[in-house]
Design a protein around this motif. Structure first.
Motif: not given
Length: 452
Positions: A171, A195, A213-218, A400-401, A403
């Motif tokens: 994260r 997720d 917010s999600n693992p890809s973007n905020t 967010r994480r 890549s």
């Protein structure tokens, strides 16, 4: 053999002293008794000089003693190299989740332990762990340092080029602004995490936002656009100067960027911020036109120092040609290349006062031509308590994480590996022992010679 202070070897020139003493050997004359001195003239000198070395062993010992003392001053040491290839690697994991991580990755960790890897706590100090610690259910304080700081700090503990397996999530909230440079081979094994989605309400520059917010973007959505109170700013400039036009252009840019309404020299209400762009003393009327706990930005007067330098601002160097000599001991906000104050801040007269020791004028500096001018004024025009960098906060709910394609492995060169594993072994104790032995020997020989 290496020397910590090689300049100390210049003292070896002192070896010429014992040579001169031994070469310039003065012998006492021999007294001869006679019956009459009537026919003798003026008495001759009772000594003779002989340019000859009579005791080579004593000379050698004294020269060696002097040389050892000089070498001791130069602090000799031996560089011992420990080959990194013979070192085992590390397994890094958080002790608080040791049991869960071990249960999920038992085969991998057991395989690494058989190869000689050590388990260490991924925290300050990197304490060694054993499999017995999996039964420890005690919770520990959360890691205060970011992963970036911890991974960088591990460079000082892990042998260069060693293999490291890190079991941790990726994260972004755990990282700083930059990824670290590593002297070891890092293999990051992310923990199994589903997720998730999260949301929160945040405030920035007087506005409210909803963050999702999600693992890809905020993303952030403005909740009360146009409902903010306008910012009232009073600007006073000295007659015949154009400093005010540069300032007003920057203020309009701030209003356009933040969608905030900025009122300049409005007489309807008191000013939130006052800019006094004159070398004259600030008048009492101008101070009273600013709200309590408002901001006053004022030019300072005094001796003009014309010397080429720069304004150190946000990691950048802005050309500076002239400044006002500062005698104020208040907190420095901006400085020049010599550490002199360019902008200071203090709390006085129920105001936050900024003292500026230059001018918004290209003849004084190039600040008004630089894009940092707007950013530098932002903390004064739109204050926020969330962050000093004027961006959205690093919220714990941010999902967010990093890549999976982002690789932090850094393979050091052979030279770097050798330097990393080199250890300096001081040789002073050996030189001290040799010096004492030679000194005792020299004294014994000298005493025997004098007795004879």
């Amino acid at each position: 053999m290496h020397f910590l202070y090689p300049i100390g070897l210049l003292a070896l020139a002192g070896l010429i002293v014992p040579f001169m003493i031994h070469l310039w050997n003065v012998k006492q004359g021999k007294t001869v008794k006679i019956g009459s001195i009537a026919l003798l003239g003026e008495s001759s000198r009772a000594s003779a000089k002989s340019v000859k070395i009579n005791d080579w062993l004593l000379l050698l010992l004294r020269c060696l003693l002097l040389a050892l003392l000089v070498l001791f001053i130069a602090k000799p040491y031996f560089k011992k190299i420990a080959m990194a290839e013979n070192r085992t690697g590390w397994v890094l994991l958080d002790r608080a989740t040791f049991k869960q991580v071990f249960d999920s990755n038992k085969k991998t960790i057991d395989s690494l332990l058989r190869k000689g890897y050590e388990i260490h706590d991924f925290n300050v100090g990197f304490k060694t762990l054993t499999l017995k610690d999996t039964a420890d259910d005690q919770t520990k304080p959360a890691i205060n340092l970011s992963y970036t700081a911890l991974l960088h700090s591990a460079n000082q503990f892990i042998p260069a080029s060693a293999g490291v397996y890190l079991f941790a999530n990726r994260r972004l909230t755990h990282f700083g602004d930059e990824l670290p440079m590593l002297n070891y081979k890092l293999n990051w094994i992310p923990l199994n995490q589903t997720d998730t989605l999260s949301s929160w309400i945040t405030g920035y520059a007087g506005k409210k936002y909803e963050a999702k917010s999600n693992p890809s973007n905020t993303t952030y959505q403005d909740l009360n656009s146009g409902d903010e109170a306008p910012i009232n700013i009073a600007v006073h400039q000295a007659p015949g100067t154009a400093d005010g036009k540069y300032l007003i252009a920057a203020l309009k840019a701030i209003g356009s960027f933040t969608n905030r309404k900025i009122m300049i020299n409005s007489r309807d209400s008191k000013a939130d911020i006052g800019f006094w762009l004159s070398g004259d003393a600030v008048t009492a009327n101008f101070k009273s036109s600013i709200t309590t706990n408002g901001i006053l930005f004022q030019y300072e007067s005094g001796k003009v120092v014309a010397e080429p330098s720069f304004i150190n601002l946000d990691g950048r160097h802005i050309k500076l040609s002239k400044r006002i000599a500062s005698t104020n001991n208040t907190k420095k906000i901006w400085t020049d290349g010599f550490g002199n104050a360019i902008l200071t801040k203090e709390k006085a007269d129920a105001l936050h006062i900024f003292h500026f020791y230059s001018r918004f004028n290209p003849a004084w500096n190039e600040l008004v031509w630089d894009g940092l001018f707007v950013k530098a004024l932002m903390p004064m025009v739109i204050s926020t308590e969330n962050t000093a960098a004027f961006g959205f906060e690093n919220n714990p709910a941010d999902q967010r994480r990093l890549s999976a394609r982002q690789n932090m492995v850094f393979h050091p060169s052979e030279t770097e590996s050798t330097m990393k594993n080199a250890r300096n072994v001081p040789l002073q104790p050996l030189f001290w022992a040799a010096a004492i032995l030679i000194f005792v020997t020299e004294r014994i020989l000298s005493f025997r010679k004098k007795t004879r």
